[in-house]
Motif scaffolding. Structure first.
Motif, PDB file in Angstrom:
ATOM      1  N   LYS A 151      44.972   9.327  51.131  1.00 48.84           N
ATOM      2  CA  LYS A 151      44.922  10.141  49.919  1.00 48.84           C
ATOM      3  C   LYS A 151      46.361  10.365  49.471  1.00 48.84           C
ATOM      4  CE  LYS A 151      41.926  13.661  49.902  1.00 48.84           C
ATOM      5  NZ  LYS A 151      41.455  15.053  49.984  1.00 48.84           N
ATOM      6  N   VAL A 152      46.666   9.994  48.211  1.00 50.04           N
ATOM      7  CA  VAL A 152      48.033  10.060  47.698  1.00 50.04           C
ATOM      8  C   VAL A 152      48.051  10.993  46.495  1.00 50.04           C
ATOM      9  CG1 VAL A 152      49.946   8.761  46.748  1.00 50.04           C
ATOM     10  CG2 VAL A 152      48.457   7.695  48.435  1.00 50.04           C
ATOM     11  N   THR A 153      48.922  11.988  46.525  1.00 48.96           N
ATOM     12  CA  THR A 153      49.119  12.895  45.397  1.00 48.96           C
ATOM     13  C   THR A 153      50.503  12.635  44.827  1.00 48.96           C
ATOM     14  OG1 THR A 153      47.713  14.551  46.454  1.00 48.96           O
ATOM     15  CG2 THR A 153      49.122  15.298  44.652  1.00 48.96           C
ATOM     16  N   VAL A 154      50.534  12.334  43.522  1.00 49.74           N
ATOM     17  CA  VAL A 154      51.803  12.018  42.856  1.00 49.74           C
ATOM     18  C   VAL A 154      51.990  12.931  41.656  1.00 49.74           C
ATOM     19  CG1 VAL A 154      51.855   9.607  43.574  1.00 49.74           C
ATOM     20  CG2 VAL A 154      50.733  10.226  41.459  1.00 49.74           C
ATOM     21  N   SER A 155      53.214  13.025  41.214  1.00 52.88           N
ATOM     22  CA  SER A 155      53.556  13.786  40.025  1.00 52.88           C
ATOM     23  C   SER A 155      53.815  12.791  38.900  1.00 52.88           C
ATOM     24  CB  SER A 155      54.789  14.626  40.290  1.00 52.88           C
ATOM     25  OG  SER A 155      55.149  15.332  39.137  1.00 52.88           O
ATOM     26  N   LEU A 156      53.086  12.963  37.782  1.00 48.44           N
ATOM     27  CA  LEU A 156      53.250  12.090  36.622  1.00 48.44           C
ATOM     28  C   LEU A 156      53.895  12.889  35.502  1.00 48.44           C
ATOM     29  CD1 LEU A 156      49.717  10.422  36.659  1.00 48.44           C
ATOM     30  CD2 LEU A 156      51.835   9.462  37.542  1.00 48.44           C
ATOM     31  N   LYS A 157      55.027  12.388  34.990  1.00 52.65           N
ATOM     32  CA  LYS A 157      55.716  13.111  33.922  1.00 52.65           C
ATOM     33  C   LYS A 157      55.151  12.705  32.566  1.00 52.65           C
ATOM     34  CE  LYS A 157      59.512   9.845  33.635  1.00 52.65           C
ATOM     35  NZ  LYS A 157      60.917   9.618  33.711  1.00 52.65           N
ATOM     36  N   LYS A 158      55.177  13.662  31.635  1.00 52.68           N
ATOM     37  CA  LYS A 158      54.680  13.441  30.279  1.00 52.68           C
ATOM     38  C   LYS A 158      55.743  12.732  29.452  1.00 52.68           C
ATOM     39  CE  LYS A 158      51.808  17.148  28.817  1.00 52.68           C
ATOM     40  NZ  LYS A 158      51.790  18.433  28.126  1.00 52.68           N
ATOM     41  N   VAL A 159      55.315  11.712  28.736  1.00 54.16           N
ATOM     42  CA  VAL A 159      56.181  11.040  27.775  1.00 54.16           C
ATOM     43  C   VAL A 159      55.420  11.035  26.451  1.00 54.16           C
ATOM     44  CG1 VAL A 159      57.388   8.916  27.183  1.00 54.16           C
ATOM     45  CG2 VAL A 159      57.181   9.595  29.579  1.00 54.16           C
ATOM     46  N   ASN A 160      55.896  11.835  25.487  1.00 53.78           N
ATOM     47  CA  ASN A 160      55.212  11.946  24.202  1.00 53.78           C
ATOM     48  C   ASN A 160      55.387  10.665  23.391  1.00 53.78           C
ATOM     49  OD1 ASN A 160      54.284  14.569  24.582  1.00 53.78           O
ATOM     50  ND2 ASN A 160      56.130  15.468  23.734  1.00 53.78           N
ATOM     51  N   THR A 161      54.321  10.289  22.679  1.00 53.90           N
ATOM     52  CA  THR A 161      54.393   9.166  21.758  1.00 53.90           C
ATOM     53  C   THR A 161      54.711   9.705  20.369  1.00 53.90           C
ATOM     54  OG1 THR A 161      52.056   9.214  21.129  1.00 53.90           O
ATOM     55  CG2 THR A 161      52.626   7.952  23.113  1.00 53.90           C
ATOM     56  N   VAL A 162      54.816   8.833  19.385  1.00 48.81           N
ATOM     57  CA  VAL A 162      55.118   9.274  18.018  1.00 48.81           C
ATOM     58  C   VAL A 162      53.959  10.059  17.414  1.00 48.81           C
ATOM     59  CG1 VAL A 162      56.787   7.467  17.540  1.00 48.81           C
ATOM     60  CG2 VAL A 162      54.375   7.057  17.080  1.00 48.81           C
ATOM     61  N   PHE A 163      52.761   9.915  17.975  1.00 46.70           N
ATOM     62  CA  PHE A 163      51.589  10.637  17.478  1.00 46.70           C
ATOM     63  C   PHE A 163      51.425  12.013  18.132  1.00 46.70           C
ATOM     64  CE2 PHE A 163      50.415   6.219  16.509  1.00 46.70           C
ATOM     65  CZ  PHE A 163      50.079   6.352  15.179  1.00 46.70           C
ATOM     66  N   ALA A 164      52.332  12.408  19.009  1.00 50.16           N
ATOM     67  CA  ALA A 164      52.241  13.691  19.711  1.00 50.16           C
ATOM     68  C   ALA A 164      52.164  14.894  18.772  1.00 50.16           C
ATOM     69  CB  ALA A 164      53.391  13.845  20.688  1.00 50.16           C
ATOM     70  N   PRO A 165      52.866  14.929  17.625  1.00 48.78           N
ATOM     71  CA  PRO A 165      52.747  16.101  16.744  1.00 48.78           C
ATOM     72  C   PRO A 165      51.345  16.294  16.149  1.00 48.78           C
ATOM     73  CG  PRO A 165      54.711  14.853  16.192  1.00 48.78           C
ATOM     74  CD  PRO A 165      53.935  14.046  17.181  1.00 48.78           C
ATOM     75  N   PHE A 166      50.488  15.297  16.244  1.00 53.83           N
ATOM     76  CA  PHE A 166      49.149  15.381  15.660  1.00 53.83           C
ATOM     77  C   PHE A 166      48.090  15.844  16.656  1.00 53.83           C
ATOM     78  CE2 PHE A 166      51.463  12.481  12.974  1.00 53.83           C
ATOM     79  CZ  PHE A 166      51.123  12.921  11.707  1.00 53.83           C
ATOM     80  N   GLN A 167      48.473  16.155  17.883  1.00 59.17           N
ATOM     81  CA  GLN A 167      47.460  16.594  18.837  1.00 59.17           C
ATOM     82  C   GLN A 167      47.003  18.010  18.523  1.00 59.17           C
ATOM     83  OE1 GLN A 167      48.812  16.743  22.938  1.00 59.17           O
ATOM     84  NE2 GLN A 167      50.915  16.531  22.244  1.00 59.17           N
TER      85      GLN A 167
END
Length: 187
Positions: free
Chosen positions: A143-159
Motif C-alpha cells: 500500500k503506497v500513499t503519495v502526495s500529489l501537488k496541484k497544477v492549475n490549467t488555463v481553465f482553472a478560473p472557470f471551476q
C-alpha cells in the motif's frame, strides 16, 4: 575433482546471490511505479466550460468576460463580438460574443457538447519534495500513499467549486507483484 566441485559450488552461490529478489520493494522503487502509472493514467479535476453564443450584461458578467479574454489571448479559444450595445453613461451595456474552442485546447477537453465542454481544471503530479509512504501488506501486495501537488490549467478560473484549502492531495495506491512484469498498480 575437488577443485572442480569447489568451482561449481562457488558458481552456484554467485549465481543465486546475483539474482535480485523481485518481491522486495523500497520507497524509491514504489515512487517509480507510481510515476509510471501516472504517466498513463493521470490524476486530474474537471469542470464544465460554457462556450458558443454568450451574452454579458452585468458587472459580474464583465468579470467573467475578462476570464474569456485571457483564454483568447493565450489561444485556447476564439472570441468574436457579434453584437455590442454600449449605452453612454449607463450600466445597461450588453455584449454578445461567439466563443469557440481552438485546437490548442484539445489536450484539456475531455468531452464536448454543443454549448459546454468538460475540461481539466487541475492536474495532479507527484510531489518530489514529499516522501513516498508505503507499507507491505504481504509478499505480493503493498500500500503506497503519495502526495500529489496541484497544477492549475488555463481553465482553472472557470471551476465552480474553487476551494483552495491546500496545494496538494494525498492518494493511496495498492501495488501488486506480477511475476513477469514486477510491481504494478492494482486498479
Amino acid at each position: 575433482m575437488k577443485k572442480y566441485t569447489y568451482i561449481l559450488v562457488s558458481l552456484f552461490i554467485i549465481a543465486f546471490s546475483a539474482c535480485k529478489n523481485v518481491a522486495t520493494i523500497n520507497e524509491s522503487e514504489a515512487g517509480e511505479v507510481i510515476v509510471d502509472y501516472l504517466k498513463g493514467n493521470p490524476e486530474y479535476k474537471t469542470d464544465k466550460f460554457h462556450f458558443g453564443e454568450m451574452r454579458f450584461n452585468s458587472k459580474k458578467d464583465m468579470l467573467e468576460l475578462e476570464k474569456y479574454k485571457t483564454l483568447a489571448n493565450e489561444g485556447f479559444i476564439s472570441l468574436a463580438l457579434q453584437e455590442g450595445k454600449k449605452k453612454f453613461l449607463s450600466k445597461d451595456s450588453s455584449f454578445v460574443y461567439i466563443i469557440k474552442l481552438t485546437d490548442k485546447a484539445s489536450d484539456l477537453v475531455l468531452k464536448q457538447d454543443d454549448t459546454k465542454a468538460t475540461v481539466k481544471v487541475v492536474n495532479y503530479e507527484l510531489a518530489s519534495e514529499k516522501p513516498v509512504n508505503f507499507s507491505r501488506v504481504n509478499d505480493n501486495n503493498a500500500k503506497v500513499t503519495v502526495s500529489l501537488k496541484k497544477v492549475n490549467t488555463v481553465f482553472a478560473p472557470f471551476q465552480k467549486d474553487n476551494n483552495d484549502n491546500s496545494d496538494f492531495i494525498t492518494k493511496t495506491y495498492r501495488l501488486k507483484l506480477d511475476k513477469e512484469e514486477g510491481w504494478k498498480v492494482n486498479k
